[in-house]
Write an enzyme that holds these catalytic residues in place. Structure first.
Site, PDB file in Angstrom:
ATOM      1  N   GLU A  53      -0.160 -27.535  12.905  1.00 61.70           N
ATOM      2  CA  GLU A  53       0.214 -26.249  13.486  1.00 61.70           C
ATOM      3  C   GLU A  53      -0.998 -25.533  14.081  1.00 61.70           C
ATOM      4  OE1 GLU A  53       2.730 -26.683   9.638  1.00 61.70           O
ATOM      5  OE2 GLU A  53       0.822 -27.396  10.442  1.00 61.70           O
ATOM      6  N   CYS A  76       2.495 -24.749   5.463  1.00 61.64           N
ATOM      7  CA  CYS A  76       1.953 -24.388   4.152  1.00 61.64           C
ATOM      8  C   CYS A  76       1.658 -22.890   4.096  1.00 61.64           C
ATOM      9  CB  CYS A  76       0.690 -25.188   3.849  1.00 61.64           C
ATOM     10  SG  CYS A  76      -0.707 -24.834   4.926  1.00 61.64           S
ATOM     11  N   CYS A  85      -1.174 -22.239   7.005  1.00 60.25           N
ATOM     12  CA  CYS A  85      -0.681 -22.307   8.383  1.00 60.25           C
ATOM     13  C   CYS A  85       0.243 -21.130   8.696  1.00 60.25           C
ATOM     14  CB  CYS A  85       0.067 -23.625   8.607  1.00 60.25           C
ATOM     15  SG  CYS A  85      -1.016 -25.058   8.596  1.00 60.25           S
ATOM     16  N   ARG A 185      -1.139 -52.744   5.079  1.00 60.83           N
ATOM     17  CA  ARG A 185      -2.276 -52.445   4.199  1.00 60.83           C
ATOM     18  C   ARG A 185      -3.038 -51.214   4.681  1.00 60.83           C
ATOM     19  NH1 ARG A 185      -5.277 -58.294   3.024  1.00 60.83           N
ATOM     20  NH2 ARG A 185      -3.610 -59.226   1.758  1.00 60.83           N
TER      21      ARG A 185
END
Length: 387
Positions: A53, A76, A85, A185
């Site tokens: 963001e 968040c 954010c 992986r």
């Protein structure tokens, strides 16, 4: 609604660019739209760096005022490795936030959306939610349980063998399949095998892709420290982080020698003289291993499956026939007595990689398993949200 989905697809595509680099954070993409024009985009590159963001806001500048933000995960609202954010969105004057799903992190879940609403910003949730949850399935499992999202990879012949009766397995699958495994992986925090795999194959367990620098933590499950000092994983332990997961049954002298070679030794509780796998998952979770790839043999695979610790399967099937009643298979262990007791693999996806077939799916959890570590009862593991 169509435009909402179009911009959310853009956010999801941006989020995928961070695959394998953001852990233990989720993959997040952000798109700022104003008057039908995309004015800013961003994605989270790696943990500790600015969130998607914030990057999109920087690109948009003053155009962010009155714009709509599209993001695949709730912004968040707390100070972690970076500032909230939500505060940045409020300060920039964003008019509306469209998100795919709320953040399962207890520190955020619903609080980010609430903070935005309190500031007068419109919030909409649920756009392409299933896609967004699937993208961050490892994060969703890890952040809510504290243990890794476990992916088991197997490669077998048409008659279900992972090696010949003499233990030879190179190579069952073709080059394209092997390259796929290296990409897999590179997207995981850890790669785990049992001691028999090391003794039979002497693998390096690294990522061999051009331009790829990330190599997962290597974990060898070996209750008695049979790991040879001349094994490739030991000789390269100072180059690639390596953990020996063992028990008090291992000789201290051998453990000292392995430590001197650069191997980190993790002594765990044992169950029937085997490494307590749930205790191992807890220990790896504390090390922020959110996605764990298992490339073990049939015994390790079965032990994990029996304890409901496998979340996802990647099964490669090659057009070969080995035969042999003693040739190993992807699942050994005690097995079940009746077909009705079987695990069911759900949400199947099938790909063709040259001559090989790749079957991807999620094993069902047959019953609740109570895990005990160190003599104390652990919490019950509930099924993770795996859409």
């Amino acid at each position: 609604m169509e435009s909402d989905e179009r911009y959310m697809w853009m956010a999801l595509d941006l989020a995928r660019k961070g695959w394998g680099k953001t852990s233990p954070n989720p993959m997040v993409g952000a798109v700022l739209v104003k008057d039908g024009e995309v004015v800013g985009t961003g994605f989270h590159h790696r943990a500790g760096e600015p969130h998607a963001e914030v990057i999109a806001l920087r690109e948009a500048g003053e155009k962010a005022r009155g714009a709509t933000l599209y993001t695949n995960l709730e912004p968040c609202s707390h100070f972690g490795r970076t500032p909230p954010c939500t505060d940045a969105l409020i300060a920039a004057g964003v008019r509306k936030v469209v998100m795919a799903t709320t953040d399962p992190n207890p520190m955020i879940s619903g609080k980010g959306a609430a903070r935005l609403k309190e500031a007068g910003i419109k919030v909409k949730s649920g756009v392409l939610e299933e896609k967004a949850r699937r993208l961050n399935e490892a994060f969703f499992k890890y952040i809510t349980t504290g243990i890794p999202f476990v992916v088991a990879k197997t490669a077998m012949t048409l008659d279900g063998k992972i090696a010949t009766h003499t233990g030879k397995s190179r190579w069952i699958t073709g080059e394209k399949s092997r390259n796929f495994v290296h990409r897999l992986r590179s997207r995981c925090d850890g790669i785990m095998v049992g001691i028999n795999t090391v003794l039979c194959d002497d693998p390096l367990l690294n990522v061999r892709l051009e331009g790829e620098e990330h190599n997962p933590l290597r974990i060898i499950v070996d209750s008695r420290a049979r790991l040879p000092l001349e094994a490739t994983v030991v000789k390269t332990a100072r180059q690639y982080r390596t953990i020996l997961a063992t028990t008090a049954l291992a000789p201290e002298g051998k453990l000292s020698a392995l430590r001197s070679s650069g191997v980190e030794v993790m002594v765990l509780p044992d169950k029937k003289e085997k490494v307590d796998l749930y205790a191992l998952m807890q220990a790896l979770g504390k090390r922020e291993v959110s996605a764990l790839l298992v490339e073990g043999g049939g015994n390790l695979n079965y032990a994990l499956l029996e304890q409901n610790l496998i979340d996802k399967l990647y099964c490669f099937v090659a057009p070969l026939l080995f035969g042999g009643k003693d040739a190993p298979t992807p699942l050994e262990g005690e097995g079940i007595e009746e077909p009705a007791q079987s695990w069911v693999v759900e949400n199947i996806e099938i790909k063709q990689l040259e001559q090989d077939l790749l079957i991807i799916g999620y094993p069902s959890r047959r019953e609740k398993v109570v895990h005990r570590s160190g003599g104390r009862t652990g919490r019950n593991i509930e099924p993770a949200t795996l859409l």
